[in-house]
Scaffold this motif. Structure first.
Motif, PDB file in Angstrom:
ATOM      1  N   GLU A 167     -12.997  -2.994   8.971  1.00  0.00           N
ATOM      2  CA  GLU A 167     -12.142  -4.100   8.544  1.00  0.00           C
ATOM      3  C   GLU A 167     -11.784  -3.979   7.065  1.00  0.00           C
ATOM      4  O   GLU A 167     -10.642  -4.245   6.666  1.00  0.00           O
ATOM      5  N   ARG A 168     -12.758  -3.565   6.249  1.00  0.00           N
ATOM      6  CA  ARG A 168     -12.471  -3.355   4.822  1.00  0.00           C
ATOM      7  C   ARG A 168     -11.428  -2.250   4.640  1.00  0.00           C
ATOM      8  O   ARG A 168     -10.504  -2.364   3.824  1.00  0.00           O
ATOM      9  N   ALA A 169     -11.570  -1.176   5.397  1.00  0.00           N
ATOM     10  CA  ALA A 169     -10.606  -0.075   5.296  1.00  0.00           C
ATOM     11  C   ALA A 169      -9.226  -0.519   5.768  1.00  0.00           C
ATOM     12  O   ALA A 169      -8.210  -0.168   5.154  1.00  0.00           O
ATOM     13  N   LEU A 170      -9.176  -1.325   6.829  1.00  0.00           N
ATOM     14  CA  LEU A 170      -7.889  -1.809   7.337  1.00  0.00           C
ATOM     15  C   LEU A 170      -7.203  -2.714   6.321  1.00  0.00           C
ATOM     16  O   LEU A 170      -5.986  -2.652   6.120  1.00  0.00           O
ATOM     17  N   SER A 171      -7.994  -3.547   5.652  1.00  0.00           N
ATOM     18  CA  SER A 171      -7.440  -4.417   4.613  1.00  0.00           C
ATOM     19  C   SER A 171      -6.882  -3.592   3.454  1.00  0.00           C
ATOM     20  O   SER A 171      -5.808  -3.884   2.924  1.00  0.00           O
ATOM     21  N   ALA A 172      -7.597  -2.546   3.073  1.00  0.00           N
ATOM     22  CA  ALA A 172      -7.129  -1.676   1.998  1.00  0.00           C
ATOM     23  C   ALA A 172      -5.837  -0.959   2.394  1.00  0.00           C
ATOM     24  O   ALA A 172      -4.910  -0.805   1.583  1.00  0.00           O
ATOM     25  N   ILE A 173      -5.733  -0.536   3.644  1.00  0.00           N
ATOM     26  CA  ILE A 173      -4.513   0.115   4.125  1.00  0.00           C
ATOM     27  C   ILE A 173      -3.335  -0.853   4.070  1.00  0.00           C
ATOM     28  O   ILE A 173      -2.213  -0.479   3.704  1.00  0.00           O
ATOM     29  N   GLY A 174      -3.593  -2.132   4.415  1.00  0.00           N
ATOM     30  CA  GLY A 174      -2.535  -3.143   4.337  1.00  0.00           C
ATOM     31  C   GLY A 174      -2.031  -3.322   2.917  1.00  0.00           C
ATOM     32  O   GLY A 174      -0.811  -3.445   2.688  1.00  0.00           O
ATOM     33  N   ARG A 175      -2.958  -3.325   1.958  1.00  0.00           N
ATOM     34  CA  ARG A 175      -2.544  -3.456   0.552  1.00  0.00           C
ATOM     35  C   ARG A 175      -1.741  -2.244   0.105  1.00  0.00           C
ATOM     36  O   ARG A 175      -0.745  -2.365  -0.623  1.00  0.00           O
ATOM     37  N   VAL A 176      -2.155  -1.066   0.531  1.00  0.00           N
ATOM     38  CA  VAL A 176      -1.418   0.154   0.173  1.00  0.00           C
ATOM     39  C   VAL A 176      -0.018   0.124   0.771  1.00  0.00           C
ATOM     40  O   VAL A 176       0.960   0.477   0.099  1.00  0.00           O
ATOM     41  N   ASP A 177       0.108  -0.325   2.015  1.00  0.00           N
ATOM     42  CA  ASP A 177       1.427  -0.409   2.653  1.00  0.00           C
ATOM     43  C   ASP A 177       2.333  -1.369   1.888  1.00  0.00           C
ATOM     44  O   ASP A 177       3.526  -1.095   1.690  1.00  0.00           O
ATOM     45  N   ALA A 178       1.777  -2.514   1.455  1.00  0.00           N
ATOM     46  CA  ALA A 178       2.573  -3.472   0.674  1.00  0.00           C
ATOM     47  C   ALA A 178       3.011  -2.859  -0.649  1.00  0.00           C
ATOM     48  O   ALA A 178       4.162  -3.033  -1.087  1.00  0.00           O
ATOM     49  N   ASN A 179       2.107  -2.122  -1.301  1.00  0.00           N
ATOM     50  CA  ASN A 179       2.449  -1.468  -2.564  1.00  0.00           C
ATOM     51  C   ASN A 179       3.516  -0.396  -2.360  1.00  0.00           C
ATOM     52  O   ASN A 179       4.400  -0.212  -3.204  1.00  0.00           O
ATOM     53  N   GLN A 180       3.445   0.303  -1.240  1.00  0.00           N
ATOM     54  CA  GLN A 180       4.442   1.338  -0.973  1.00  0.00           C
ATOM     55  C   GLN A 180       5.816   0.730  -0.733  1.00  0.00           C
ATOM     56  O   GLN A 180       6.834   1.286  -1.151  1.00  0.00           O
ATOM     57  N   ARG A 181       5.849  -0.430  -0.064  1.00  0.00           N
ATOM     58  CA  ARG A 181       7.146  -1.091   0.128  1.00  0.00           C
ATOM     59  C   ARG A 181       7.716  -1.560  -1.212  1.00  0.00           C
ATOM     60  O   ARG A 181       8.922  -1.440  -1.472  1.00  0.00           O
ATOM     61  N   ALA A 182       6.844  -2.107  -2.065  1.00  0.00           N
ATOM     62  CA  ALA A 182       7.296  -2.531  -3.398  1.00  0.00           C
ATOM     63  C   ALA A 182       7.759  -1.336  -4.218  1.00  0.00           C
ATOM     64  O   ALA A 182       8.750  -1.410  -4.957  1.00  0.00           O
ATOM     65  N   LEU A 183       7.055  -0.229  -4.073  1.00  0.00           N
ATOM     66  CA  LEU A 183       7.433   0.985  -4.812  1.00  0.00           C
ATOM     67  C   LEU A 183       8.814   1.475  -4.388  1.00  0.00           C
ATOM     68  O   LEU A 183       9.628   1.864  -5.227  1.00  0.00           O
TER      69      LEU A 183
END
Length: 403
Positions: A50-66
């Motif tokens: 679950e921690r890894a999945l949450s981190a992946i979600g944050r990375v995906d959001a950052n990639q969209r912002a990027l």
């Protein structure tokens, strides 16, 4: 100890059901490929996944912002490149306007050309970002940030820039005021200009160049006035520090000879008239691109100017245009650096996502080789238990008496 037949049968049924459940669980894990499907399967592994999945979600959001930031910065870099090309064409027109053989009509034609290029430049300054906003709107504007009014172009946006708001704060817009209205005036350190003749109020007979810095440590930041007294070989100059009121330097006026004082150097050229005056002031970050173009056009439309007036206005127009172009190029370099940073951040985010995906896989994914072996063992055990139960079922007293 006496065991009832029903007890033996119930124990067998219970064992069969348990083995069947374990076999079904093994089969389901094989089908899903997951070792942990519910938190109860492995609470520690589930929390880790679950921690890894949450981190992946944050990375995906950052990639969209990027990606949104990269789109904005790419469009802004292209717009600044287009603006630089137009300003280069304007510069070529101004260089041509300095030709002493040109007539007032020819200079007026060049003014018309610059006005047309100015309109193109204004459209670039108001270029949309494709998302309902404008590239140079700063902190945002619902309307084009630059308005062309009777008194010149006015910036209606807000200084600063819109950012994505995530941890990295990727930029989405460019500060329009900094880009188009905050170039360093003069040569970047001081500004030279000609004043009307103090005796006749007519334009000066000589002209001054944009100057240069020869000793940065000696610069005072004061304002100065250069006054010419007399004419011909007997003409003299006096440099007055208007900030302190003291005379800085004086001597014989020699056309074309550099005049050095307080870390600055400039050249006065032409046959000076008694009463010609020039001023030197500290540079400021208030030079506006469109004001520079408007002033240049206004000068080109003036008629019956002397050769000295043409040269002086052209020197100052080119100086200010070069300063504006340098500022635009500087902003373009900043945008390019932001794009480079985005590329580096994208690589970092991709590596971070890959790490967390590996972490999630290690926490919940199934070892297929081990799982197949486990399923086969469960299946073999279930079949053995089923045969054993069938054998035990025939060991009742009634079966014995019937035989």
């Amino acid at each position: 100890m006496r065991l009832a037949t029903i007890t033996v049968f119930d124990a067998g049924i219970t064992e069969l059901q348990a083995r069947q459940q374990r076999m079904q669980d093994a089969q389901q894990r094989l089908t899903s490929g997951k070792r942990v499907e519910r938190a109860s399967d492995d609470p520690t592994g589930a929390a880790r996944a679950e921690r890894a999945l949450s981190a992946i979600g944050r990375v995906d959001a950052n990639q969209r912002a990027l990606e949104a930031s990269r789109n904005g910065m790419t469009l802004a870099e292209g717009a600044l490149g287009d603006a630089n090309e137009i300003l280069q064409q304007i510069r070529e027109a101004l260089v041509s306007a300095g030709n002493g053989t040109y007539s007032d009509a020819e200079r007026n034609g060049l003014a018309n050309k610059i006005e047309g290029l100015r309109a193109q430049l204004l459209s670039i300054a108001n270029r949309a970002d494709g998302g309902g906003g404008y590239l140079f709107s700063g902190q945002g504007a619902g309307n084009p940030p630059f308005l062309d009014t009777a008194t010149g172009v006015v910036y209606s946006g807000s200084s600063g820039q819109i950012q994505t708001g995530n941890l990295d704060n990727f930029p989405l817009t460019v500060d329009g005021r900094q880009t188009w209205e905050q170039a360093r005036s003069g040569n970047g350190s001081f500004v030279t200009s000609a004043l009307p003749n103090s005796i006749t109020a007519a334009p000066a007979k000589s002209w001054i160049d944009s100057g240069r810095v020869i000793d940065p440590a000696a610069l005072t930041g004061d304002s100065y006035k250069i006054s010419i007294s007399g004419t011909g070989p007997t003409a003299t100059y006096t440099v007055l520090d208007t900030t302190t009121g003291g005379v800085v330097k004086s001597g014989t006026y020699v056309p074309g000879k550099s005049l050095d004082f307080d870390g600055m150097s400039m050249t006065l050229t032409g046959v000076a008239a008694d009463g010609d005056e020039f001023q030197v002031q500290p540079a400021t970050s208030t030079l506006k691109v469109f004001d520079v173009l408007d002033n240049a056009v206004a000068d080109l439309r003036k008629t019956n100017r002397t050769g000295t007036e043409v040269v002086q206005s052209n020197v100052l127009s080119l100086r200010d245009l070069d300063a504006s172009m340098a500022n635009l190029q500087n902003v373009r370099s900043q945008v390019g650096e932001r794009l480079n940073n985005l590329d580096g951040t994208e690589t970092r985010l991709a590596a971070l996502k890959q790490y967390n995906e590996a972490e999630k896989s290690a926490a919940e994914d199934l070892d297929m080789t081990r799982a197949i072996s486990d399923f086969q063992n469960q299946q073999t055990g279930y079949e053995a238990a089923l045969k054993a139960y069938a054998t035990v079922q025939r060991m009742s007293l009634f079966n014995y008496l019937n035989n």
